[in-house]
Write an enzyme that holds these catalytic residues in place. Structure first.
Site, PDB file in Angstrom:
ATOM      1  N   GLY A  27       0.862  -1.180   0.000  1.00  0.00           N
ATOM      2  CA  GLY A  27       0.000   0.000   0.000  1.00  0.00           C
ATOM      3  C   GLY A  27       0.890   1.218   0.000  1.00  0.00           C
ATOM      4  N   SER A  66       5.880  -5.473  -0.915  1.00  0.00           N
ATOM      5  CA  SER A  66       5.904  -4.059  -1.331  1.00  0.00           C
ATOM      6  C   SER A  66       6.205  -3.118  -0.152  1.00  0.00           C
ATOM      7  CB  SER A  66       4.567  -3.746  -2.016  1.00  0.00           C
ATOM      8  OG  SER A  66       4.625  -2.520  -2.663  1.00  0.00           O
ATOM      9  N   ALA A  67       5.257  -2.326   0.325  1.00  0.00           N
ATOM     10  CA  ALA A  67       5.524  -1.426   1.460  1.00  0.00           C
ATOM     11  C   ALA A  67       6.011  -2.235   2.670  1.00  0.00           C
ATOM     12  CB  ALA A  67       4.269  -0.632   1.816  1.00  0.00           C
ATOM     13  N   HIS A 104       8.902  -3.476  -6.965  1.00  0.00           N
ATOM     14  CA  HIS A 104       8.306  -3.238  -8.295  1.00  0.00           C
ATOM     15  C   HIS A 104       9.350  -2.603  -9.221  1.00  0.00           C
ATOM     16  CE1 HIS A 104       4.574  -3.819  -6.067  1.00  0.00           C
ATOM     17  NE2 HIS A 104       4.847  -2.777  -5.317  1.00  0.00           N
ATOM     18  N   GLU A 151       9.133  -7.614 -10.124  1.00  0.00           N
ATOM     19  CA  GLU A 151       7.886  -8.327  -9.814  1.00  0.00           C
ATOM     20  C   GLU A 151       8.108  -9.841  -9.862  1.00  0.00           C
ATOM     21  OE1 GLU A 151       6.610  -5.813  -8.602  1.00  0.00           O
ATOM     22  OE2 GLU A 151       4.597  -5.839  -9.485  1.00  0.00           O
TER      23      GLU A 151
END
Lengths: 236, 236
Positions: free
Chosen positions: A90, A122-123, A159, A194
């Site tokens: 997020g 991710s985050a 990413h 990814e």
């Protein structure tokens, strides 16, 4: 004995949420009946409840129950008692803001250093490095610091995309941005594409997935790291 | 009587630096023999000297001399005495960090409110709004605050691109990011496409260039604003 999975993304194009990682997560969280989910990054602004429900559905497929940290009165205690922990993606600014606001940045670092199995996407991966300064996110909220968990000795750029894959309309390439970061910081940065993830077991960090990753070190030419490589071997 | 040009970008694809704006800058800075340049955003990490030299070359074409603020012993005095001011693009976190470090955020706001002609491009446009929280840049340095000049009542998102123009590999669309911003902030955001700029004269703000811009307001559906529109007419 750290036991971390640090993934670039939660979802591969055309797949279900966490689908590509589930077989690995089954063994990673094999001793956990329940894991604690940290939904603070709220992708697209969804609520803690909505986000936790989504994660529940994914982990139900491997028979693991999920509790959101927002359901606990005492988040510090929730972390100390967790069998396993997952921080979803997020907005990294929001995630770091909430980790400080709820005063759990330190206890989370200590708990994970003691070996509780962890998944970050991710985050949730960004926060594993010394600081969050190589996030791709928009600064929608002002955190009291950019410093994060410091579980690994380099930053993640999740990413990661190569310059030539990037639209002309998007401004600077990721490589240019990371090179700007290195004008002011000497922390190495790993561009994680990814479908790639890191496994940190104790002090050994191995690159997993089919793709290579790109390692940026202060004052050095970036290099490609092949999948299966031990990151510690690259002096960074 | 504010007198501002707030541009999405300095350089259109295939053109020279500031080329598309030069005819307009000639009239904008018509009473200036010299303008003060703020090179703090350092695109790609270039030095203040290199950046200022590049700007000198562009403004030489319209017979205006350029002095970099880093050449002055007292940056506050440099701003107070400037005939015109230009803040170039680069990294917004770095620009805001330096504006606070050199204690010129307030004097810059006051000077521009008093009518000294100003040009901002990209990061230099981001700082014209109430805060820098809709920048696209990487947080390479921690500024003491995200608050900026507040010369206009909305934030800028420069280099605005529509979702469909964005590569699948780039993560969230710009619209999603701005919608996340509006989960925590009520400040309106104007997505300014490449080649678009705003002219603020006194309290009137007009959209210029050939393209429309996209206005995002808290709790409302985004709308397209046509070139030539007076922004003040849109209650935001």
């Amino acid at each position: 004995m750290k036991n971390l999975i640090i993934a670039s993304t939660s979802t591969l194009c055309g797949e279900d949420y966490l689908e590509y990682l589930l077989p690995r997560l089954q063994s990673h969280f094999k001793d956990c009946k329940t894991i604690l989910f940290i939904p603070y990054a709220r992708p697209g602004g969804i609520s803690h409840e909505e986000y936790t429900n989504k994660v529940c559905l994914a982990f139900a497929k491997i028979n693991i129950r999920v509790l959101g940290i927002h359901e606990f009165e005492n988040p510090v205690e929730a972390i100390e008692k967790a069998e396993g922990i997952f921080t979803g993606g997020g907005n990294t600014f929001l995630l770091v803001y909430e980790l400080y606001k709820n005063e759990i940045m330190n206890v989370l670092a200590t708990t994970l250093k003691n070996g509780i199995p962890y998944l970050g996407t991710s985050a949730g991966s960004n926060i594993c490095g010394p600081n969050m300064q190589t996030t791709n996110d928009m600064p929608i909220i002002y955190p009291p610091s950019f410093e994060t968990l410091g579980l690994i000795h380099f930053n993640i750029n999740p990413h990661y995309v190569d310059g030539e894959l990037q639209s002309k309309h998007m401004g600077e390439t990721r490589e240019t941005r990371i090179s700007e970061f290195h004008q002011f910081n000497s922390v190495p940065v790993l561009g994680l594409r990814e479908g790639s993830w890191l496994e940190a077991n104790g002090d050994e960090i191995i690159l997993k997935g089919t793709l290579s990753a790109r390692l940026f070190r202060y004052n050095q030419t970036p290099i490609e790291i092949e999948s299966g490589s031990v990151l510690n071997l690259f002096k960074c």
